[in-house]
Design a protein around this motif. Structure first.
Motif, short mmCIF file in Angstrom:
data_model
loop_
_atom_site.label_atom_id
_atom_site.label_comp_id
_atom_site.label_asym_id
_atom_site.label_seq_id
_atom_site.Cartn_x
_atom_site.Cartn_y
_atom_site.Cartn_z
N GLU A 172 0.80 -1.23 0.00
CA GLU A 172 0.00 0.00 0.00
C GLU A 172 0.83 1.27 0.00
O GLU A 172 0.28 2.38 0.02
CB GLU A 172 -0.95 0.00 1.21
N ASN A 173 2.16 1.16 0.01
CA ASN A 173 3.03 2.34 -0.07
C ASN A 173 3.23 2.71 -1.53
O ASN A 173 3.76 1.93 -2.31
CB ASN A 173 4.38 2.06 0.58
N VAL A 174 2.80 3.93 -1.91
CA VAL A 174 2.72 4.33 -3.32
C VAL A 174 3.74 5.43 -3.61
O VAL A 174 3.79 6.45 -2.90
CB VAL A 174 1.30 4.84 -3.65
N TRP A 175 4.54 5.23 -4.65
CA TRP A 175 5.38 6.32 -5.16
C TRP A 175 5.03 6.52 -6.63
O TRP A 175 5.09 5.58 -7.44
CB TRP A 175 6.87 6.02 -5.03
N GLU B 12 11.12 4.83 -15.14
CA GLU B 12 11.35 5.53 -13.88
C GLU B 12 10.89 4.68 -12.69
O GLU B 12 11.53 4.66 -11.64
CB GLU B 12 10.60 6.85 -13.86
N ALA B 13 9.76 3.98 -12.85
CA ALA B 13 9.27 3.12 -11.78
C ALA B 13 10.26 2.00 -11.51
O ALA B 13 10.55 1.67 -10.34
CB ALA B 13 7.90 2.55 -12.15
N ASN B 14 10.80 1.39 -12.55
CA ASN B 14 11.78 0.32 -12.37
C ASN B 14 13.10 0.85 -11.83
O ASN B 14 13.75 0.19 -11.01
CB ASN B 14 12.00 -0.42 -13.69
N GLU B 15 13.50 2.03 -12.29
CA GLU B 15 14.71 2.65 -11.74
C GLU B 15 14.56 2.85 -10.24
O GLU B 15 15.47 2.55 -9.45
CB GLU B 15 14.94 4.00 -12.43
N ALA B 16 13.40 3.35 -9.82
CA ALA B 16 13.14 3.54 -8.40
C ALA B 16 13.16 2.22 -7.65
O ALA B 16 13.73 2.11 -6.56
CB ALA B 16 11.80 4.24 -8.21
N ALA B 17 12.53 1.19 -8.23
CA ALA B 17 12.47 -0.10 -7.57
C ALA B 17 13.86 -0.67 -7.31
O ALA B 17 14.14 -1.20 -6.22
CB ALA B 17 11.65 -1.08 -8.41
N LEU B 18 14.75 -0.54 -8.28
CA LEU B 18 16.11 -1.05 -8.12
C LEU B 18 16.86 -0.26 -7.05
O LEU B 18 17.59 -0.83 -6.22
CB LEU B 18 16.85 -0.97 -9.45
N LYS B 19 16.69 1.06 -7.04
CA LYS B 19 17.33 1.89 -6.02
C LYS B 19 16.77 1.59 -4.64
O LYS B 19 17.52 1.48 -3.66
CB LYS B 19 17.16 3.37 -6.36
N PHE B 20 15.44 1.46 -4.55
CA PHE B 20 14.83 1.14 -3.26
C PHE B 20 15.37 -0.19 -2.73
O PHE B 20 15.65 -0.32 -1.53
CB PHE B 20 13.31 1.03 -3.41
N ALA B 21 15.49 -1.19 -3.60
CA ALA B 21 15.96 -2.50 -3.17
C ALA B 21 17.40 -2.44 -2.68
O ALA B 21 17.75 -3.05 -1.66
CB ALA B 21 15.83 -3.51 -4.31
N VAL C 43 2.81 -12.31 -4.12
CA VAL C 43 2.95 -10.87 -3.87
C VAL C 43 4.43 -10.53 -3.78
O VAL C 43 5.15 -11.12 -2.96
CB VAL C 43 2.22 -10.45 -2.58
N PRO C 44 4.92 -9.60 -4.58
CA PRO C 44 6.33 -9.22 -4.52
C PRO C 44 6.57 -8.20 -3.40
O PRO C 44 5.65 -7.84 -2.66
CB PRO C 44 6.56 -8.58 -5.89
N ASP C 45 7.79 -7.72 -3.31
CA ASP C 45 8.12 -6.64 -2.38
C ASP C 45 7.93 -5.28 -3.04
O ASP C 45 7.66 -4.29 -2.34
CB ASP C 45 9.56 -6.79 -1.90
N ALA D 143 5.56 2.82 -8.28
CA ALA D 143 6.15 1.69 -7.57
C ALA D 143 5.34 1.49 -6.31
O ALA D 143 5.21 2.41 -5.49
CB ALA D 143 7.61 1.96 -7.24
N LEU D 144 4.75 0.31 -6.16
CA LEU D 144 3.97 -0.06 -4.98
C LEU D 144 4.87 -0.93 -4.10
O LEU D 144 5.37 -1.97 -4.56
CB LEU D 144 2.71 -0.82 -5.38
N CYS D 145 5.08 -0.52 -2.86
CA CYS D 145 6.15 -1.11 -2.06
C CYS D 145 5.66 -1.68 -0.73
O CYS D 145 4.76 -1.13 -0.09
CB CYS D 145 7.22 -0.06 -1.75
N ALA D 146 6.31 -2.76 -0.31
CA ALA D 146 6.11 -3.29 1.03
C ALA D 146 6.70 -2.34 2.06
O ALA D 146 7.57 -1.51 1.75
CB ALA D 146 6.76 -4.67 1.15
N ASP D 147 6.26 -2.47 3.30
CA ASP D 147 6.73 -1.56 4.35
C ASP D 147 8.24 -1.56 4.48
O ASP D 147 8.86 -0.50 4.64
CB ASP D 147 6.10 -1.93 5.70
N TRP D 148 8.86 -2.73 4.45
CA TRP D 148 10.30 -2.78 4.70
C TRP D 148 11.10 -2.11 3.59
O TRP D 148 12.21 -1.62 3.83
CB TRP D 148 10.77 -4.22 4.92
N ILE D 149 10.53 -2.03 2.40
CA ILE D 149 11.16 -1.28 1.33
C ILE D 149 10.91 0.21 1.52
O ILE D 149 11.84 1.03 1.44
CB ILE D 149 10.60 -1.72 -0.04
N ALA D 150 9.68 0.59 1.80
CA ALA D 150 9.33 2.00 1.96
C ALA D 150 10.04 2.64 3.14
O ALA D 150 10.39 3.82 3.11
CB ALA D 150 7.82 2.15 2.10
N ASP D 151 10.28 1.85 4.20
CA ASP D 151 10.91 2.40 5.40
C ASP D 151 12.36 2.78 5.19
O ASP D 151 12.91 3.56 5.96
CB ASP D 151 10.81 1.40 6.55
#
Length: 378
Positions: A87-90, A97-106, A228-230, A247-255
């Motif tokens: 439920e964490n939305v960017w 751009e969404a994939n770029e963010a996902a890789l950086k977040f990970a 369900v992915p992260d 990018a829809l993110c799990a809490d541990w990624i968003a935190d």
């Protein structure tokens, strides 16, 4: 006028309505690819139009540090539609751009650098996303790209498990490969990706830029695998033709997402389109239509040209037809002789990505066009 990026088609599009486009001479074309999966509700949809026009009259832009109602509604619509736990939305402007963010977040969340991606995968053209894109034709002119990326065969669970280790930040994978040829993975593959990333403490990123927004018969293609992915990324159909990604993110990624952002993240006008698009897709059960009409269309194609092509594959209204000759010649003939606009996926696959409002009469028209062009192919 000079357009040095895109090779222009000999058709000048003037307007669209539903699943159809019209050129400046009034000729009607069935859109099975001209909008690149970006208009799931079809062209000129009243709900999206009204939302955008209303927002333009109120406020065109203010940066995302200032709350605005349109952005809040887009966040709420996406959080409600997201798989449970994401439920964490960017918001951003595109799939890459969404994939770029996902890789950086990970990388930020895990403190690791290694990325595992798949052969034939496509994740975008910015430098980070491009590093995880398989095709050398996209990559070679821009080398060196970011390092520490390992490619494994798509659909091979054992190869994936062997590649994922305690140095892996993320696995990025499409639930169905789009640009790579409309490749559907083997049963259990996405679940195996979930298992090996959890065991290694790595993030699982599903690139649903093309498969999301109901394209395959459910809002998210990964729902069909019960995984369900992260991080889940999507874009193309997110704002029914306006530039938007998320990018829809799990809490541990968003935190622990790190200092990532973008000026135009969640602009009011685009946010209004996102809210209208997602809400309408869900309320009108558009993904179910994509599933039913997609099944009807694939059955019609199989009966009409199944013996004349190598394979017909896909899910919902994401369909690939592997032809026996080059796809580009077939696409030209479809456009000029049958008024049907489609896309290639690699050298030998004709890709169909029509608006999800396609009905059975439209599907019959697609079958007739492809039968005329591909029937009896040698």
């Amino acid at each position: 006028m000079s357009n040095f990026i895109h090779s222009e088609k000999p058709i000048r599009i003037e307007r669209g309505e539903g699943a159809y486009l019209y050129d400046t001479d009034g000729t009607e074309y069935l859109d099975c690819g001209a909008s690149y999966a970006c208009t799931p509700l079809g062209h000129d949809h009243p709900a999206v139009n009204e939302a955008v026009h209303d927002q333009v009259d109120r406020l065109t832009f203010v940066q995302a540090s200032y709350p605005v109602d349109a952005r809040d509604r887009a966040f709420d619509a996406l959080a409600a539609a997201a798989p449970e736990g994401l439920e964490n939305v960017w918001l951003c402007n595109s799939g890459t751009e969404a994939n770029e963010a996902a890789l950086k977040f990970a990388r930020s969340a895990t403190g690791r650098s290694k990325i595992v991606a798949t052969m034939q995968g496509f994740h975008g053209r910015t430098m980070g996303a491009l590093a995880t894109t398989w095709n050398n034709d996209y990559r070679d002119p821009f080398e060196p790209l970011i390092g520490d990326v390992e490619f494994v065969p798509y659909g091979d669970s054992e190869a994936l498990a062997e590649a994922v280790d305690d140095e892996t930040a993320a696995v990025i994978v499409e639930p169905i490969q789009g640009e790579g040829g409309i490749n559907v993975p083997t049963d259990g593959y996405l679940a195996a990706a979930r298992e090996c990333t959890e065991d290694a403490g790595a993030a699982l990123v599903f690139d649903e830029v093309q498969t999301g927004m109901g394209r395959t018969g459910t809002l998210w293609a990964s729902q069909q695998a019960g995984v369900v992915p992260d991080v889940l990324t999507t874009a193309k159909g997110l704002a029914n033709g306006l530039p938007a990604g998320t990018a829809l993110c799990a809490d541990w990624i968003a935190d622990d997402h790190g200092p990532h952002n973008a000026t135009f993240s969640g602009g009011p006008v685009v946010s209004a389109a996102v809210d209208a698009t997602v809400s309408t897709l869900v309320e009108e059960e558009v993904p179910s239509n994509a599933g039913a009409v997609g099944e009807y269309l694939r059955a019609g194609l199989d009966a009409a040209i199944g013996d004349d092509v190598r394979e017909i594959r896909g899910e919902g209204l994401m369909i690939g037809i592997e032809v026996k000759r080059g796809a580009n010649r077939a696409l030209r003939d479809l456009a000029l002789d049958s008024n049907l606009l489609a896309l290639p996926a690699g050298r030998s696959v004709v890709r169909l990505l029509p608006p999800l409002v396609l009905d059975e009469d439209d599907a019959d028209e697609v079958v007739d066009a492809l039968s005329n062009v591909l029937g009896g192919e040698s």
